[in-house]
Every structure is written in structure tokens, then in C-alpha cells.
Design a protein around this motif. Structure first.
Motif, mmCIF file in Angstrom:
data_model
loop_
_atom_site.group_PDB
_atom_site.id
_atom_site.type_symbol
_atom_site.label_atom_id
_atom_site.label_comp_id
_atom_site.label_asym_id
_atom_site.label_seq_id
_atom_site.Cartn_x
_atom_site.Cartn_y
_atom_site.Cartn_z
ATOM 1 N N LEU A 35 52.113 4.544 65.949
ATOM 2 C CA LEU A 35 52.422 4.254 67.348
ATOM 3 C C LEU A 35 52.878 2.806 67.559
ATOM 4 C CD1 LEU A 35 49.485 6.171 69.086
ATOM 5 C CD2 LEU A 35 51.874 6.892 68.900
ATOM 6 N N LEU A 36 52.179 1.867 66.952
ATOM 7 C CA LEU A 36 52.503 0.455 67.159
ATOM 8 C C LEU A 36 53.586 -0.050 66.214
ATOM 9 C CD1 LEU A 36 48.924 -1.006 67.740
ATOM 10 C CD2 LEU A 36 50.544 -0.121 69.417
ATOM 11 N N GLN A 37 53.681 0.558 65.034
ATOM 12 C CA GLN A 37 54.701 0.210 64.037
ATOM 13 C C GLN A 37 54.739 -1.304 63.744
ATOM 14 O OE1 GLN A 37 58.447 1.939 65.235
ATOM 15 N NE2 GLN A 37 57.504 3.916 65.704
ATOM 16 N N PRO A 38 53.624 -1.876 63.325
ATOM 17 C CA PRO A 38 53.601 -3.311 63.015
ATOM 18 C C PRO A 38 54.225 -3.595 61.651
ATOM 19 C CG PRO A 38 51.478 -2.342 62.547
ATOM 20 C CD PRO A 38 52.332 -1.232 63.112
ATOM 21 N N PHE A 39 54.321 -4.889 61.312
ATOM 22 C CA PHE A 39 54.780 -5.342 60.001
ATOM 23 C C PHE A 39 56.200 -4.863 59.674
ATOM 24 C CE2 PHE A 39 50.113 -4.422 59.453
ATOM 25 C CZ PHE A 39 49.703 -5.722 59.716
ATOM 26 N N GLY A 40 56.982 -4.508 60.689
ATOM 27 C CA GLY A 40 58.369 -4.115 60.460
ATOM 28 C C GLY A 40 58.538 -2.766 59.800
ATOM 29 N N ILE A 41 57.559 -1.879 59.889
ATOM 30 C CA ILE A 41 57.677 -0.594 59.196
ATOM 31 C C ILE A 41 58.709 0.319 59.860
ATOM 32 C CG2 ILE A 41 55.286 -0.702 58.392
ATOM 33 C CD1 ILE A 41 54.548 1.326 60.528
ATOM 34 N N ALA A 42 59.114 -0.009 61.115
ATOM 35 C CA ALA A 42 60.136 0.803 61.788
ATOM 36 C C ALA A 42 61.488 0.690 61.092
ATOM 37 C CB ALA A 42 60.261 0.376 63.248
ATOM 38 N N ARG A 43 61.678 -0.387 60.311
ATOM 39 C CA ARG A 43 62.970 -0.606 59.651
ATOM 40 C C ARG A 43 63.012 -0.023 58.245
ATOM 41 N NH1 ARG A 43 61.776 -5.607 61.999
ATOM 42 N NH2 ARG A 43 61.227 -6.492 59.965
ATOM 43 N N THR A 44 61.934 0.591 57.788
ATOM 44 C CA THR A 44 61.916 1.159 56.444
ATOM 45 C C THR A 44 62.699 2.461 56.401
ATOM 46 O OG1 THR A 44 59.846 2.329 56.901
ATOM 47 C CG2 THR A 44 59.667 0.127 55.949
ATOM 48 N N GLU A 45 63.265 2.774 55.246
ATOM 49 C CA GLU A 45 64.046 4.000 55.091
ATOM 50 C C GLU A 45 63.179 5.246 55.241
ATOM 51 O OE1 GLU A 45 66.176 3.995 51.456
ATOM 52 O OE2 GLU A 45 67.316 2.173 51.897
ATOM 53 N N ALA A 46 61.930 5.155 54.830
ATOM 54 C CA ALA A 46 61.048 6.325 54.908
ATOM 55 C C ALA A 46 60.673 6.666 56.339
ATOM 56 C CB ALA A 46 59.790 6.074 54.083
ATOM 57 N N GLY A 47 60.769 5.681 57.226
ATOM 58 C CA GLY A 47 60.395 5.918 58.614
ATOM 59 C C GLY A 47 58.943 5.543 58.872
ATOM 60 N N PRO A 48 58.624 5.146 60.108
ATOM 61 C CA PRO A 48 57.263 4.664 60.412
ATOM 62 C C PRO A 48 56.174 5.710 60.232
ATOM 63 C CG PRO A 48 58.556 4.956 62.429
ATOM 64 C CD PRO A 48 59.513 5.093 61.289
ATOM 65 N N TRP A 49 56.465 6.983 60.564
ATOM 66 C CA TRP A 49 55.425 7.996 60.463
ATOM 67 C C TRP A 49 55.123 8.357 59.014
ATOM 68 C CZ3 TRP A 49 52.252 8.735 64.225
ATOM 69 C CH2 TRP A 49 52.658 8.497 65.543
ATOM 70 N N MET A 50 56.137 8.306 58.151
ATOM 71 C CA MET A 50 55.886 8.536 56.727
ATOM 72 C C MET A 50 55.055 7.405 56.143
ATOM 73 S SD MET A 50 56.087 10.321 54.030
ATOM 74 C CE MET A 50 57.271 11.605 54.458
ATOM 75 N N VAL A 51 55.415 6.165 56.513
ATOM 76 C CA VAL A 51 54.639 5.013 56.050
ATOM 77 C C VAL A 51 53.201 5.110 56.552
ATOM 78 C CG1 VAL A 51 54.397 2.505 56.196
ATOM 79 C CG2 VAL A 51 56.657 3.516 55.896
ATOM 80 N N ALA A 52 53.052 5.526 57.813
ATOM 81 C CA ALA A 52 51.716 5.659 58.390
ATOM 82 C C ALA A 52 50.917 6.737 57.668
ATOM 83 C CB ALA A 52 51.822 5.985 59.877
ATOM 84 N N ALA A 53 51.577 7.865 57.344
ATOM 85 C CA ALA A 53 50.880 8.967 56.682
ATOM 86 C C ALA A 53 50.428 8.573 55.284
ATOM 87 C CB ALA A 53 51.791 10.192 56.621
ATOM 88 N N VAL A 54 51.314 7.929 54.515
ATOM 89 C CA VAL A 54 50.951 7.524 53.155
ATOM 90 C C VAL A 54 49.856 6.459 53.194
ATOM 91 C CG1 VAL A 54 51.783 6.465 51.029
ATOM 92 C CG2 VAL A 54 53.219 8.121 52.234
ATOM 93 N N SER A 55 49.949 5.516 54.125
ATOM 94 C CA SER A 55 48.928 4.467 54.248
ATOM 95 C C SER A 55 47.575 5.075 54.602
ATOM 96 C CB SER A 55 49.344 3.448 55.314
ATOM 97 O OG SER A 55 50.563 2.824 54.976
ATOM 98 N N ALA A 56 47.582 6.083 55.477
ATOM 99 C CA ALA A 56 46.332 6.744 55.844
ATOM 100 C C ALA A 56 45.734 7.480 54.652
ATOM 101 C CB ALA A 56 46.579 7.717 56.997
ATOM 102 N N LEU A 57 46.600 8.105 53.836
ATOM 103 C CA LEU A 57 46.109 8.790 52.635
ATOM 104 C C LEU A 57 45.520 7.798 51.638
ATOM 105 C CD1 LEU A 57 48.912 11.462 52.053
ATOM 106 C CD2 LEU A 57 46.555 11.864 52.803
#
Length: 291
Positions: A35-57
Motif C-alpha cells: 500500500l505505501l510502496q516505500p524504498f522506491g519499490i514502485a519503480r521495480t520491474e516486478a511491481g510493488p505487490w510482487m515485491v511485497a509478497a516475496v518480502s512477506a514470504l
């Protein structure tokens, strides 16, 4: 330094629901990153929700190692009765380091950057920033669960107190034994068991609290003896038990039991201060009162 070490050895309530300690923080991290997409993760190719999902795992995996695997491998170390603030801090440090290591590898693979100490330290900084909120929230939630559990069990113990079934009769004769406490090289301190309230360790001494008659003010007497020796001296009275590493208590004098997140507290006849019951001695106390 001694005060710091003593603080680290202070008992600390361990987790009741370990699987929730794995799932809930991971969900919180997923929502914060997505939701907040900190640390510039919105600009990653994988997308913020993919980054969020992998980080949560990654967080869930590290939490599973800390809360499930390590306690299974080292049950004595993770024994709730011996859990302390120092152990809790070490436990959280291991979990954060595991998460940071996993995030470091994930970011390296995602960006094509080679893993390095600098990347690991950056990942650790991210983990600490994001981990504060779910850690504090879960600690408060766990404290509330422990408080509810201990209050519930304290009510059961309170109902099991002998004094509820056999009210004290101050004028009736009370035959009993005399406790003999060795007082260093000064001889022996004698105290009728029926007058004994509790004993508290104070360095190389033990302070004995007694009440000569019902309604009178408790009297404190300092004797040069170890708590172990005091426990042995009081063993002639079955009602006097060890309830804490620093306390002995006379169960015949307990009038009320209540609870807090750390365990139980015993309220005695005529005493303003309550006597704590540590987790290491809680089971024995419950067994005695339930009998």
C-alpha cells in the motif's frame, strides 16, 4: 554493568501462539509494502505487490525458523519458565538478521547487483524500520493474551485456597513446628511456622517476614543465609514453599491470588506487598493448591 545484566536476566513472557507470530507480522509487512510502496519499490520491474509478497514470504520464513524450528531444536533454551528479556532480545536479533539476509539475496537477484556487506546493511536498515511496528504491535498483543491467561488461572487458584474453605480462627490453638534459620556465625533464628509469612533474598542475606498475631504489623528480620539454606530450614513445614528464585511463601497465609503478564502474585494476611510467583515454580504451586 551489573544492573544491565540483572535487567537482561529479568523474566519475560514468551509467546503463547507461535504460529501467529509467523503469519501476522508477514501480513502486516505485505500490506505496508503493497500500500505505501516505500524504498522506491514502485519503480521495480516486478511491481510493488510482487515485491511485497516475496518480502512477506521471507519474513514468514525467518519467523518460522525463529519461532518454530529453533524452539523445536533447543527446547531447554526456549523454555517459557526460563525466558528472559535478554533471550527475547537475542531471539529478535536473530530473526531480523535472517530476514535481512533473505531480503539481501532477493534484492540482489531482482536488481542484478552482487550481494555485498553494504547491500546487507541496507537491507538490515529496511528490516529494522519496517519491523518496529509489527514487533511492538505483536508484543502488546501477546502481553494482553498472557495477562488474560494468567488472570483466568489466578482465579482458579484463588478459589482453591484453603482459607476460602477453612476460615482462620485467631483464638484457636495452632500447633506447629519451629523454623530454625542459621544466622551466619551469630547462631540460629527461631520462628514458629504459623507466624512465618514470607522470605525475600537480599544479596547475601534473606529477610524473614513474620506476624506474631493476626492483625499485627508484619515484622522483618535480616539473617545471613542463602535462599537455598532458608528453603531447607523451612522444609519442616509443608505449607512453606519456594515460589520464586528470591522468595519463600507460607501458603497458609495466602488470602488472594491475582495475575499479570509475568505470572501470579500472592497476597498475604496483613501484608501490603504481594509475593511474585515465577513461571519456574507456577506448576508446583498449582499442583499444591489443587490438591
Amino acid at each position: 554493568m551489573n544492573k544491565l545484566l540483572q535487567h537482561l536476566r529479568t523474566p519475560y513472557p514468551s509467546l503463547i501462539s507461535r504460529w501467529k507470530a509467523v503469519i501476522l507480522p508477514a501480513v502486516i509487512i505485505f500490506l505496508i509494502l503493497g500500500l505505501l510502496q516505500p524504498f522506491g519499490i514502485a519503480r521495480t520491474e516486478a511491481g510493488p505487490w510482487m515485491v511485497a509478497a516475496v518480502s512477506a514470504l521471507i519474513a514468514a520464513g525467518a519467523s518460522a525458523v525463529s519461532h518454530l524450528l529453533l524452539p523445536a531444536l533447543f527446547p531447554a533454551w526456549y523454555d517459557e519458565r526460563r525466558w528472559t528479556i535478554g533471550k527475547e532480545m537475542l531471539h529478535l536479533s536473530i530473526m531480523f538478521l535472517l530476514i535481512a539476509f533473505g531480503v539481501c539475496l532477493w534484492v540482489a537477484w531482482l536488481t542484478g547487483i552482487s550481494p555485498s556487506v553494504r547491500l546487507f546493511l541496507i537491507a538490515l536498515f529496511w528490516v529494522l524500520v519496517l519491523g518496529v511496528f509489527p514487533t511492538v504491535l505483536f508484543m502488546l498483543w501477546n502481553q494482553n493474551l498472557l495477562l488474560r491467561r494468567n488472570l483466568r488461572e489466578a482465579r482458579l487458584l484463588d478459589n482453591a485456597l484453603p482459607i476460602h474453605h477453612q476460615p482462620a480462627q485467631p483464638d484457636a490453638p495452632q500447633p506447629g513446628v519451629t523454623l530454625n534459620f542459621r544466622n551466619g556465625t551469630k547462631g540460629v533464628v527461631q520462628l514458629p511456622a504459623r507466624h512465618f509469612l514470607y522470605a525475600e533474598a537480599e544479596g547475601n542475606y534473606v529477610k524473614l517476614y513474620s506476624c506474631p498475631s493476626q492483625g499485627s504489623t508484619p515484622v522483618a528480620q535480616l539473617v545471613r543465609i542463602t535462599m537455598k539454606e532458608a528453603e531447607e530450614s523451612a522444609s519442616t513445614s509443608p505449607a512453606i514453599i519456594r515460589c520464586h528464585r528470591a522468595f519463600l511463601v507460607n501458603l497458609d497465609k495466602v488470602v488472594k491470588v491475582d495475575g499479570n503478564p509475568q505470572g501470579y502474585r500472592l497476597h498475604l494476611e496483613g501484608c501490603k506487598d504481594a509475593v511474585p510467583v515465577s513461571r519456574a515454580y507456577a506448576k508446583r504451586l498449582k499442583d499444591i493448591l489443587n490438591r
